[in-house]
Design a protein around this motif. Structure first.
Motif, PDB file in Angstrom:
ATOM      1  N   HIS A  93       0.806  -1.349   0.084  1.00  0.00           N
ATOM      2  CA  HIS A  93      -0.100  -0.209   0.032  1.00  0.00           C
ATOM      3  C   HIS A  93       1.032   1.134  -0.036  1.00  0.00           C
ATOM      4  CE1 HIS A  93       0.842  -0.644   4.399  1.00  0.00           C
ATOM      5  NE2 HIS A  93       0.635   0.771   4.345  1.00  0.00           N
ATOM      6  N   VAL A  94       0.208   2.407  -0.175  1.00  0.00           N
ATOM      7  CA  VAL A  94       0.884   3.570   0.030  1.00  0.00           C
ATOM      8  C   VAL A  94       0.209   4.366   1.048  1.00  0.00           C
ATOM      9  CG1 VAL A  94       1.249   5.820  -1.562  1.00  0.00           C
ATOM     10  CG2 VAL A  94       1.735   3.658  -2.344  1.00  0.00           C
ATOM     11  N   GLN A  95       0.747   5.024   1.754  1.00  0.00           N
ATOM     12  CA  GLN A  95       0.177   5.892   2.802  1.00  0.00           C
ATOM     13  C   GLN A  95       0.411   7.329   2.660  1.00  0.00           C
ATOM     14  OE1 GLN A  95      -0.746   4.779   6.916  1.00  0.00           O
ATOM     15  NE2 GLN A  95       0.454   6.793   7.516  1.00  0.00           N
ATOM     16  N   LEU A  96      -0.415   8.084   2.706  1.00  0.00           N
ATOM     17  CA  LEU A  96      -0.297   9.367   2.459  1.00  0.00           C
ATOM     18  C   LEU A  96      -0.783  10.279   3.840  1.00  0.00           C
ATOM     19  CD1 LEU A  96      -2.081  10.237  -0.871  1.00  0.00           C
ATOM     20  CD2 LEU A  96       0.370  10.277  -0.471  1.00  0.00           C
ATOM     21  N   ALA A  97      -0.420  11.265   4.265  1.00  0.00           N
ATOM     22  CA  ALA A  97      -0.484  11.968   5.783  1.00  0.00           C
ATOM     23  C   ALA A  97      -1.685  12.994   5.324  1.00  0.00           C
ATOM     24  CB  ALA A  97       0.600  12.790   6.234  1.00  0.00           C
ATOM     25  N   VAL A  98      -2.299  12.927   6.161  1.00  0.00           N
ATOM     26  CA  VAL A  98      -3.694  14.006   6.043  1.00  0.00           C
ATOM     27  C   VAL A  98      -3.874  14.639   7.337  1.00  0.00           C
ATOM     28  CG1 VAL A  98      -4.683  12.916   4.170  1.00  0.00           C
ATOM     29  CG2 VAL A  98      -5.285  12.248   6.342  1.00  0.00           C
ATOM     30  N   PRO A  99      -4.601  15.679   7.313  1.00  0.00           N
ATOM     31  CA  PRO A  99      -4.936  16.426   8.702  1.00  0.00           C
ATOM     32  C   PRO A  99      -5.851  16.030   9.568  1.00  0.00           C
ATOM     33  CG  PRO A  99      -5.675  17.818   6.733  1.00  0.00           C
ATOM     34  CD  PRO A  99      -4.918  16.821   6.428  1.00  0.00           C
ATOM     35  N   PRO A 100      -6.030  16.068  10.833  1.00  0.00           N
ATOM     36  CA  PRO A 100      -7.146  15.612  11.670  1.00  0.00           C
ATOM     37  C   PRO A 100      -8.470  16.305  11.158  1.00  0.00           C
ATOM     38  CG  PRO A 100      -5.400  16.368  12.897  1.00  0.00           C
ATOM     39  CD  PRO A 100      -4.808  16.675  11.639  1.00  0.00           C
ATOM     40  N   GLY A 101      -9.624  15.633  11.016  1.00  0.00           N
ATOM     41  CA  GLY A 101     -10.769  16.237  10.730  1.00  0.00           C
ATOM     42  C   GLY A 101     -11.088  16.295   9.409  1.00  0.00           C
ATOM     43  N   ALA A 102     -10.268  15.665   8.604  1.00  0.00           N
ATOM     44  CA  ALA A 102     -10.438  16.003   6.988  1.00  0.00           C
ATOM     45  C   ALA A 102     -11.238  14.734   6.503  1.00  0.00           C
ATOM     46  CB  ALA A 102      -9.174  16.135   6.253  1.00  0.00           C
ATOM     47  N   GLU A 103     -11.665  13.469   6.978  1.00  0.00           N
ATOM     48  CA  GLU A 103     -12.092  12.521   6.771  1.00  0.00           C
ATOM     49  C   GLU A 103     -13.293  12.618   5.977  1.00  0.00           C
ATOM     50  OE1 GLU A 103      -9.906  10.917  10.315  1.00  0.00           O
ATOM     51  OE2 GLU A 103     -11.044  12.768   9.983  1.00  0.00           O
ATOM     52  N   TYR A 141     -13.700  12.694  -1.906  1.00  0.00           N
ATOM     53  CA  TYR A 141     -12.607  12.619  -3.184  1.00  0.00           C
ATOM     54  C   TYR A 141     -12.268  11.339  -3.631  1.00  0.00           C
ATOM     55  CZ  TYR A 141      -8.382  13.726  -5.836  1.00  0.00           C
ATOM     56  OH  TYR A 141      -7.358  13.793  -6.834  1.00  0.00           O
ATOM     57  N   TYR A 142     -11.729  10.437  -2.484  1.00  0.00           N
ATOM     58  CA  TYR A 142     -11.353   9.096  -2.641  1.00  0.00           C
ATOM     59  C   TYR A 142     -12.568   8.381  -3.291  1.00  0.00           C
ATOM     60  CZ  TYR A 142      -6.497  10.615  -1.750  1.00  0.00           C
ATOM     61  OH  TYR A 142      -5.359  11.346  -1.849  1.00  0.00           O
ATOM     62  N   GLY A 143     -13.448   7.966  -2.386  1.00  0.00           N
ATOM     63  CA  GLY A 143     -14.496   7.328  -2.564  1.00  0.00           C
ATOM     64  C   GLY A 143     -15.395   7.610  -3.825  1.00  0.00           C
ATOM     65  N   GLU A 144     -16.012   8.935  -3.925  1.00  0.00           N
ATOM     66  CA  GLU A 144     -16.755   9.104  -4.938  1.00  0.00           C
ATOM     67  C   GLU A 144     -16.264   9.600  -6.200  1.00  0.00           C
ATOM     68  OE1 GLU A 144     -19.674  11.899  -3.301  1.00  0.00           O
ATOM     69  OE2 GLU A 144     -20.049  11.005  -1.459  1.00  0.00           O
ATOM     70  N   ALA A 145     -15.206  10.631  -5.957  1.00  0.00           N
ATOM     71  CA  ALA A 145     -14.519  11.217  -7.063  1.00  0.00           C
ATOM     72  C   ALA A 145     -13.620  10.088  -8.071  1.00  0.00           C
ATOM     73  CB  ALA A 145     -13.904  12.158  -6.934  1.00  0.00           C
ATOM     74  N   LEU A 146     -12.775   9.292  -7.253  1.00  0.00           N
ATOM     75  CA  LEU A 146     -11.701   8.334  -7.727  1.00  0.00           C
ATOM     76  C   LEU A 146     -12.562   6.898  -7.730  1.00  0.00           C
ATOM     77  CD1 LEU A 146      -8.455   9.511  -6.186  1.00  0.00           C
ATOM     78  CD2 LEU A 146      -9.117   9.837  -8.519  1.00  0.00           C
ATOM     79  N   GLY A 147     -13.735   6.881  -7.031  1.00  0.00           N
ATOM     80  CA  GLY A 147     -14.297   5.533  -7.189  1.00  0.00           C
ATOM     81  C   GLY A 147     -13.577   4.382  -6.450  1.00  0.00           C
ATOM     82  N   LEU A 148     -12.918   4.814  -5.423  1.00  0.00           N
ATOM     83  CA  LEU A 148     -12.047   3.815  -4.671  1.00  0.00           C
ATOM     84  C   LEU A 148     -13.252   3.282  -3.418  1.00  0.00           C
ATOM     85  CD1 LEU A 148      -8.709   5.590  -3.943  1.00  0.00           C
ATOM     86  CD2 LEU A 148      -9.412   3.746  -5.735  1.00  0.00           C
ATOM     87  N   THR A 149     -13.034   1.896  -3.120  1.00  0.00           N
ATOM     88  CA  THR A 149     -13.935   1.381  -2.072  1.00  0.00           C
ATOM     89  C   THR A 149     -13.238   1.429  -0.511  1.00  0.00           C
ATOM     90  OG1 THR A 149     -14.713  -0.149  -3.460  1.00  0.00           O
ATOM     91  CG2 THR A 149     -14.898  -0.688  -1.296  1.00  0.00           C
ATOM     92  N   TRP A 208      -8.680   4.114   4.931  1.00  0.00           N
ATOM     93  CA  TRP A 208      -8.109   3.244   3.838  1.00  0.00           C
ATOM     94  C   TRP A 208      -9.263   2.975   2.748  1.00  0.00           C
ATOM     95  CZ3 TRP A 208      -6.041  -1.626   7.015  1.00  0.00           C
ATOM     96  CH2 TRP A 208      -4.890  -1.014   7.815  1.00  0.00           C
ATOM     97  N   PHE A 209      -8.472   2.745   1.542  1.00  0.00           N
ATOM     98  CA  PHE A 209      -9.174   2.732   0.462  1.00  0.00           C
ATOM     99  C   PHE A 209      -8.548   1.613  -0.487  1.00  0.00           C
ATOM    100  CE2 PHE A 209     -10.431   6.969   1.441  1.00  0.00           C
ATOM    101  CZ  PHE A 209     -11.656   7.058   1.381  1.00  0.00           C
ATOM    102  N   ARG A 210      -9.357   0.898  -1.331  1.00  0.00           N
ATOM    103  CA  ARG A 210      -8.634   0.077  -2.223  1.00  0.00           C
ATOM    104  C   ARG A 210      -9.603  -0.001  -3.562  1.00  0.00           C
ATOM    105  NH1 ARG A 210      -9.217  -5.975  -0.009  1.00  0.00           N
ATOM    106  NH2 ARG A 210      -7.055  -5.459   0.412  1.00  0.00           N
ATOM    107  N   GLN A 247      -4.065  -0.635  -2.518  1.00  0.00           N
ATOM    108  CA  GLN A 247      -4.604  -0.058  -1.300  1.00  0.00           C
ATOM    109  C   GLN A 247      -3.931   1.232  -1.148  1.00  0.00           C
ATOM    110  OE1 GLN A 247      -5.062  -1.953   2.343  1.00  0.00           O
ATOM    111  NE2 GLN A 247      -5.217  -3.853   1.416  1.00  0.00           N
ATOM    112  N   LEU A 248      -4.513   2.280  -0.814  1.00  0.00           N
ATOM    113  CA  LEU A 248      -4.115   3.898  -0.481  1.00  0.00           C
ATOM    114  C   LEU A 248      -4.615   3.885   0.935  1.00  0.00           C
ATOM    115  CD1 LEU A 248      -2.779   6.268  -1.598  1.00  0.00           C
ATOM    116  CD2 LEU A 248      -5.092   7.098  -2.154  1.00  0.00           C
ATOM    117  N   HIS A 249      -3.673   4.220   1.825  1.00  0.00           N
ATOM    118  CA  HIS A 249      -4.153   4.526   3.308  1.00  0.00           C
ATOM    119  C   HIS A 249      -3.885   5.975   3.500  1.00  0.00           C
ATOM    120  CE1 HIS A 249      -2.804   0.296   4.602  1.00  0.00           C
ATOM    121  NE2 HIS A 249      -3.930   0.404   3.779  1.00  0.00           N
TER     122      HIS A 249
END
Length: 120
Positions: A7-17, A23-31, A46-48, A53-55
């Motif tokens: 997998h690849v992990q990207l950092a994100v700020p708190p509260g951005a879920e 973006y990742y689920g709807e726009a990119l279509g990841l599960t 986490w998405f797949r 996988q993208l974390h």
């Protein structure tokens, strides 16, 4: 011996879920996939998509990288670019990689993503 990248992990700020889920689920279509309970307590997502996988992990002092990024191989790059643009994401095409069509975009918190598709 290395076999694959798990997998690849990207950092994100708190509260951005919520924005990242869109973006990742709807726009990119990841599960979205469930994180183990001990890790879920830390936040993030986490998405797949198939074996990829993208974390997205919470980083308190988050600053998006200006250069570092995952390179994500896709099929149907024009449709993906249109889908992202329709949802308000900036799409920047780059013709500098021989044998590929590619563009860059950013997620809602500024992480840089490269999408590329080999040309025949």
């Amino acid at each position: 011996m290395l076999a694959a990248i798990d997998h690849v992990q990207l950092a994100v700020p708190p509260g951005a879920e919520s924005a990242l889920r869109t973006y990742y689920g709807e726009a990119l279509g990841l599960t979205e996939i469930a994180k183990p309970p001990v890790l879920a307590a830390r936040g993030g997502l986490w998405f797949r998509s198939g074996p990829v996988q993208l974390h997205l992990g919470i980083e308190e002092d988050f600053r998006p990288s200006k250069k570092a990024h995952p390179g994500i191989r896709v099929s149907g790059i024009d449709a993906l670019a249109a889908r992202l643009a329709e949802r308000g994401a900036k799409v920047v095409w780059d013709e500098n990689l021989p044998g590929h069509r590619r563009f860059y975009s950013q997620d809602p918190v500024g992480n840089r993503l490269e999408f590329l598709e080999p040309v025949d």
